[in-house]
Design an enzyme around this catalytic site. Structure first.
Site, PDB file in Angstrom:
ATOM      1  N   ASP A  99       0.883  -1.344  -0.060  1.00 18.54           N
ATOM      2  CA  ASP A  99       0.459  -0.074   0.428  1.00 18.54           C
ATOM      3  C   ASP A  99       1.084   1.390   0.284  1.00 18.54           C
ATOM      4  OD1 ASP A  99       0.955  -0.231   2.583  1.00 18.54           O
ATOM      5  OD2 ASP A  99      -0.844  -0.642   3.759  1.00 18.54           O
ATOM      6  N   GLU A 121      -0.689  -8.763  -1.216  1.00 14.69           N
ATOM      7  CA  GLU A 121      -1.034  -8.371   0.582  1.00 14.69           C
ATOM      8  C   GLU A 121      -2.041  -7.312   0.178  1.00 14.69           C
ATOM      9  OE1 GLU A 121       0.766  -5.206   2.755  1.00 14.69           O
ATOM     10  OE2 GLU A 121       1.535  -6.854   3.898  1.00 14.69           O
ATOM     11  N   GLU A 135      -2.034   5.209   3.426  1.00 14.94           N
ATOM     12  CA  GLU A 135      -2.187   3.942   2.938  1.00 14.94           C
ATOM     13  C   GLU A 135      -2.935   2.850   2.395  1.00 14.94           C
ATOM     14  OE1 GLU A 135      -0.272   5.204   5.231  1.00 14.94           O
ATOM     15  OE2 GLU A 135       1.985   4.898   4.115  1.00 14.94           O
ATOM     16  N   HIS A 206       7.020   5.265  12.490  1.00 11.17           N
ATOM     17  CA  HIS A 206       7.482   6.638  11.664  1.00 11.17           C
ATOM     18  C   HIS A 206       5.946   6.582  10.387  1.00 11.17           C
ATOM     19  CE1 HIS A 206       5.557   3.517   7.833  1.00 11.17           C
ATOM     20  NE2 HIS A 206       6.465   2.036   8.968  1.00 11.17           N
ATOM     21  N   ARG A 208       3.172   7.975   9.105  1.00 12.41           N
ATOM     22  CA  ARG A 208       2.716   9.987   9.063  1.00 12.41           C
ATOM     23  C   ARG A 208       0.960   9.957   9.842  1.00 12.41           C
ATOM     24  NH1 ARG A 208       5.127   9.782   4.310  1.00 12.41           N
ATOM     25  NH2 ARG A 208       5.459  11.167   2.626  1.00 12.41           N
ATOM     26  N   HIS A 239      13.732   5.793  11.401  1.00 18.52           N
ATOM     27  CA  HIS A 239      13.388   6.457  10.393  1.00 18.52           C
ATOM     28  C   HIS A 239      13.595   7.479  10.313  1.00 18.52           C
ATOM     29  CE1 HIS A 239      10.906   6.739   6.860  1.00 18.52           C
ATOM     30  NE2 HIS A 239      10.542   5.534   6.984  1.00 18.52           N
TER      31      HIS A 239
HETATM   32  C1  UD1 Z   1       6.605   4.908   3.122  1.00 19.70           C
HETATM   33  C2  UD1 Z   1       5.594   4.461   2.483  1.00 19.70           C
HETATM   34  C3  UD1 Z   1       4.807   3.656   3.808  1.00 19.70           C
HETATM   35  C4  UD1 Z   1       5.255   2.732   3.935  1.00 19.70           C
HETATM   36  C5  UD1 Z   1       7.079   3.624   4.718  1.00 19.70           C
HETATM   37  C6  UD1 Z   1       7.810   2.707   5.050  1.00 19.70           C
HETATM   38  C7  UD1 Z   1       4.127   5.853   0.891  1.00 19.70           C
HETATM   39  C8  UD1 Z   1       3.671   6.965   1.364  1.00 19.70           C
HETATM   40  N1  UD1 Z   1       4.518   5.678   2.234  1.00 19.70           N
HETATM   41  O1  UD1 Z   1       6.993   5.998   3.914  1.00 19.70           O
HETATM   42  O2  UD1 Z   1       3.692   3.406   3.224  1.00 19.70           O
HETATM   43  O3  UD1 Z   1       4.958   2.246   5.488  1.00 19.70           O
HETATM   44  O4  UD1 Z   1       7.506   3.732   3.764  1.00 19.70           O
HETATM   45  O5  UD1 Z   1       9.093   2.658   5.437  1.00 19.70           O
HETATM   46  O6  UD1 Z   1       3.850   5.802   0.338  1.00 19.70           O
HETATM   47  N2  UD1 Z   1      13.989   9.059   3.187  1.00 19.70           N
HETATM   48  C9  UD1 Z   1      15.599   9.235   2.599  1.00 19.70           C
HETATM   49  N3  UD1 Z   1      15.856   7.555   2.916  1.00 19.70           N
HETATM   50  C10 UD1 Z   1      15.771   6.816   2.460  1.00 19.70           C
HETATM   51  C11 UD1 Z   1      14.151   6.532   2.927  1.00 19.70           C
HETATM   52  C12 UD1 Z   1      13.609   7.708   2.962  1.00 19.70           C
HETATM   53  O7  UD1 Z   1      16.492   9.856   3.299  1.00 19.70           O
HETATM   54  O8  UD1 Z   1      15.817   5.297   2.454  1.00 19.70           O
HETATM   55  C13 UD1 Z   1      13.401  10.327   4.070  1.00 19.70           C
HETATM   56  C14 UD1 Z   1      13.329  11.330   2.669  1.00 19.70           C
HETATM   57  O9  UD1 Z   1      13.647  12.866   2.788  1.00 19.70           O
HETATM   58  C15 UD1 Z   1      11.924  11.126   1.824  1.00 19.70           C
HETATM   59  C16 UD1 Z   1      11.289  10.709   2.872  1.00 19.70           C
HETATM   60  O10 UD1 Z   1      12.549   9.118   4.330  1.00 19.70           O
HETATM   61  O11 UD1 Z   1      11.340  12.003   1.061  1.00 19.70           O
HETATM   62  C17 UD1 Z   1       9.873  10.455   3.884  1.00 19.70           C
HETATM   63  O12 UD1 Z   1      10.003   9.504   2.623  1.00 19.70           O
HETATM   64  P1  UD1 Z   1       8.741   8.712   2.016  1.00 19.70           P
HETATM   65  O13 UD1 Z   1       8.914   7.028   1.453  1.00 19.70           O
HETATM   66  O14 UD1 Z   1       8.805   9.253   1.299  1.00 19.70           O
HETATM   67  O15 UD1 Z   1       8.043   7.983   3.101  1.00 19.70           O
HETATM   68  P2  UD1 Z   1       8.036   6.807   4.057  1.00 19.70           P
HETATM   69  O16 UD1 Z   1       7.775   7.687   6.194  1.00 19.70           O
HETATM   70  O17 UD1 Z   1       9.369   6.560   4.016  1.00 19.70           O
HETATM   71  N1  UDP Z   2      13.055  -3.065   9.510  1.00 16.17           N
HETATM   72  C1  UDP Z   2      14.984  -3.018   8.683  1.00 16.17           C
HETATM   73  N2  UDP Z   2      15.343  -2.297   9.629  1.00 16.17           N
HETATM   74  C2  UDP Z   2      15.222  -1.476  10.582  1.00 16.17           C
HETATM   75  C3  UDP Z   2      13.808  -1.558  10.991  1.00 16.17           C
HETATM   76  C4  UDP Z   2      13.161  -1.782   9.784  1.00 16.17           C
HETATM   77  O1  UDP Z   2      15.188  -4.322   7.915  1.00 16.17           O
HETATM   78  O2  UDP Z   2      15.993  -1.300  11.063  1.00 16.17           O
HETATM   79  C5  UDP Z   2      12.526  -3.787   8.573  1.00 16.17           C
HETATM   80  C6  UDP Z   2      11.437  -4.623   8.998  1.00 16.17           C
HETATM   81  O3  UDP Z   2      12.026  -6.100  10.023  1.00 16.17           O
HETATM   82  C7  UDP Z   2      10.485  -4.916   8.606  1.00 16.17           C
HETATM   83  C8  UDP Z   2      10.033  -3.747   7.375  1.00 16.17           C
HETATM   84  O4  UDP Z   2      11.326  -3.268   8.318  1.00 16.17           O
HETATM   85  O5  UDP Z   2      10.044  -6.494   7.288  1.00 16.17           O
HETATM   86  C9  UDP Z   2       9.037  -2.558   8.269  1.00 16.17           C
HETATM   87  O6  UDP Z   2       9.205  -1.290   7.234  1.00 16.17           O
HETATM   88  P1  UDP Z   2       8.568  -0.296   8.122  1.00 16.17           P
HETATM   89  O7  UDP Z   2       7.546  -0.508   9.392  1.00 16.17           O
HETATM   90  O8  UDP Z   2       9.497   0.973   7.360  1.00 16.17           O
HETATM   91  O9  UDP Z   2       7.480  -0.499   6.996  1.00 16.17           O
HETATM   92  P2  UDP Z   2       5.637  -0.787   7.323  1.00 16.17           P
HETATM   93  O10 UDP Z   2       6.185  -2.293   7.590  1.00 16.17           O
HETATM   94  O11 UDP Z   2       4.999  -0.402   8.409  1.00 16.17           O
HETATM   95  O12 UDP Z   2       5.416  -0.481   5.688  1.00 16.17           O
END
Ligand code: UD1
Ligand code: UDP
Length: 378
Positions: A99, A121, A135, A206, A208, A239
């Site tokens: 999602d 999923e 999501e 993490h 939103r 995160h």
């Molecule tokens: C995203 C997904 C969420 C998922 C989560 C898992 C959406 C809207 N959100 O949220 O469903 O649960 O990932 O972690 O799709 N950033 C970095 N490096 C990275 C990743 C992120 O610097 O490797 C920072 C960047 O500033 C980026 C911000 O995090 O702009 C937000 O990343 P984004 O993917 O938009 O949202 P998440 O909160 O990570």
């Molecule tokens: N995870 C990881 N390293 C970390 C934190 C989480 O590999 O430091 C893994 C965790 O085991 C799970 C996935 O990342 O499989 C979950 O990611 P996240 O919580 O960012 O996203 P969500 O599942 O909520 O979409």
């Protein structure tokens, strides 16, 4: 029989972990599938960590991530990046997982090219359009587009049926995250060793919908817990989303019993989960992995779509109000019987064979389309 061309498109850490077993399974059957891996790279470092661990080499990398990206940024860049790619490749099937906005935008891009869609999923719901945000709406939109729905649990299947999805298009496969955990555990001996007289609490945050006041409240609760329990050590892999990291660093950076660390490699994170006394999280994937490792979870959200663990009794929904989080956590820290009752391994989210099932179902569907037997279905 011809080889079927399948594009798998994903962008975030959890999607990568959950599609890795499917990619491996399809690539193992090279005579049947031509698998094309597309990463949007909605995440960069966290995505690359997973690609390295599972040795996945993308065929296309849209490299869309920017610091502080908006939801629209992710969707627009994914649509723009996928349009020429899908026009050129014209796959028989597009696969997306979960999602995240990458999954939603990929599904939409595929729809614009009239490419059949498989959703891994499928069917998770809270029925609250703002929790989780965005999501819940992402996955409902994907369901509206999908031709085949790979539901992880019977409940997810029921959700889809209640929404009017044709039963013949829904397959209960288990969640592929369980396949991923099993794969890692089969390759690395992960010790569950604990430091004597220390109780480790593993925390991730993490979501939103928690940004701002709720996240501050959660951090306040974490500080209260460590101050009340000298034997508790908390580890928080932070995160990188600035909305999250700034709040956590500001509020918890100086707490002596709290260690703030960078996101961990997946096997290291699983090792930490195994060592933990308790896990407190708003993550979706961690809610699914924890019961398999026999770890109780305090869910730091108002609502969860993974109700199976709540029903089985290995997870508890604490909400985001600090007093309630502290109360729920203290109950588990103080009452050994309540705690022991939650320390149970269970396979509610899958048996580790989801990817194999998905591969078999895909082949059957694609073969039936190829021969025209099932063309009305897609
Ligand atoms: C995203 C997904 C969420 C998922 C989560 C898992 C959406 C809207 N959100 O949220 O469903 O649960 O990932 O972690 O799709 N950033 C970095 N490096 C990275 C990743 C992120 O610097 O490797 C920072 C960047 O500033 C980026 C911000 O995090 O702009 C937000 O990343 P984004 O993917 O938009 O949202 P998440 O909160 O990570
Ligand atoms: N995870 C990881 N390293 C970390 C934190 C989480 O590999 O430091 C893994 C965790 O085991 C799970 C996935 O990342 O499989 C979950 O990611 P996240 O919580 O960012 O996203 P969500 O599942 O909520 O979409």
């Amino acid at each position: 029989m011809s080889r079927f061309k399948v594009v798998i498109s994903f962008g975030t850490r959890p999607e990568a972990i959950k599609v890795a077993p499917v990619i491996k399974e399809l690539q193992r059957c090279r005579d049947k599938f031509h698998t094309i891996v597309v990463v949007t790279a909605q995440h960069r470092q966290m995505l690359d960590q997973v690609l390295n661990i599972f040795k996945i080499v993308p065929d296309y990398d849209l490299n869309i991530m920017t610091k502080r990206q908006s939801l629209s940024d992710v969707v627009i860049k994914t649509l723009r990046g996928l349009e020429p790619l899908l026009k050129q490749e014209r796959p028989d099937m597009l696969l997306v997982q979960g999602d995240a906005s990458s999954a939603f935008a990929s599904a939409l891009a595929g729809y614009y090219q009239r490419i059949p869609l498989g959703h891994i999923e499928a069917g998770l719901r809270t029925y609250d359009k703002y929790a989780p945000f965005p999501e819940e709406i992402n996955r409902r939109c994907i369901s509206a587009i999908a031709d085949i729905h790979f539901a992880p649990t019977p409940r997810a299947r029921e959700n889809l049926i209640a929404e009017g999805v044709d039963q013949s298009r829904i397959y209960v496969t288990g969640n592929t995250v369980i396949d991923a955990v099993k794969e890692i555990l089969s390759k690395r001996r992960i010790s569950a060793c604990r430091t004597k007289n220390i109780r480790l609490l593993l925390v991730t945050l993490h979501r939103r919908e928690s940004f701002g006041t709720p996240l501050k409240g959660i951090c306040q609760a974490m500080a209260t817990i460590v101050r009340r329990y000298p034997d508790v050590q908390m580890v928080i892999p932070v995160h990188p989303n600035p909305h999250v990291s700034k709040t956590i660093n500001n509020m918890l950076g100086k707490e002596k019993q709290i260690r703030l660390i960078e996101p961990l490699e997946y096997p290291d994170f699983l090792a930490l989960m195994k060592q933990a006394y308790l896990i407190l999280t708003d993550s979706g994937g961690i809610q699914e992995e924890a019961p398999m490792l026999g770890k109780p979870v305090v869910i730091l959200r108002e609502k969860t779509e993974r109700v199976e663990a709540l029903e089985y009794g290995t997870a508890v929904l604490a909400g985001v109000e600090p007093g309630q989080i502290v109360k729920v956590t203290e109950c588990l820290l103080n009452d050994i019987n309540t705690y022991r009752h939650m320390v149970r391994r269970c396979a509610v989210f899958g048996d580790g064979k989801a990817a194999m099932r998905i591969r078999k179902i895909l082949l059957k569907w694609l073969a039936s389309i190829d021969t025209g037997c099932n063309s009305s279905k897609l």
